[in-house]
Design an enzyme around this catalytic site. Structure first.
Site: not given
Lengths: 124, 124
Positions: A70, A85, A65
């Site tokens: 940020h 996953c 994934s």
């Protein structure tokens, strides 16, 4: 019966981070990629962008994934997401590795399950 | 006093999606980018990857943070994240736009706040 899911998503808030570390896209890329490899993940691409006058967005796409950051260097804050996953990559190994490198003053982290298996269709 | 945050993060589970739509990276890129523009966001980069034999990871980095999808076409499932900061982009406008284009059979969506303002340092 225990509910099962396709993925796990760690959502972390790192407060009290050093400006030097979280305003440096090369440093962030290195620690994200190293943490992924250490956790058993497989990198398929990356995207790093430094904003003017400050702040970095960094996203590493993985077979499992993604891992993203940020940053708000002016506030000492970094938002970290580790979404995995499958069973090959342990998101908490990546988390601890990034935590050790950033050494935030305070953290808040939650784990969310993604993709409830009883809701997904059987393979066609 | 109301607690204030730097960002909002929508975490959505789309179940019962059409395989044709969610296994198509070009289609997903177009709807993600259109949804971002419609919601007032600013694109700074994108990264799309199609897995073999199926599944797409798509991430669009924006000035406001990111929008990402991970799809399991064999299960009709798509994980959608819309993470925004600031007041220019409304994540729910992007969400509704993507919802209308994918038309999932069932959804689960939560909104999480990111970056609590009382925890962040004042600008140095």
């Amino acid at each position: 019966m225990e509910t099962r899911y396709l993925g796990k998503h760690l959502i972390a808030e790192f407060y009290g981070c050093s400006r030097d570390k979280i305003d440096n896209p090369e440093f962030l890329r290195e620690i994200l990629e190293n943490s992924i490899l250490k956790a058993g993940g497989h990198i398929v691409g990356r995207l790093f962008h430094r904003f003017n006058p400050q702040g970095v967005t960094g996203i590493v796409a993985i077979s499992e994934s993604h891992v993203s950051v940020h940053t708000w260097p002016e506030n000492g804050y970094m938002a970290l997401d580790i979404f995995t996953c499958g069973s090959e990559m342990d998101p908490w190994v990546a988390y601890r590795e990034i935590f050790e490198k950033i050494k935030p003053g305070k953290v808040k982290v939650i784990e969310i399950n993604r993709g409830e298996l009883k809701e997904v269709k059987a393979e066609a």
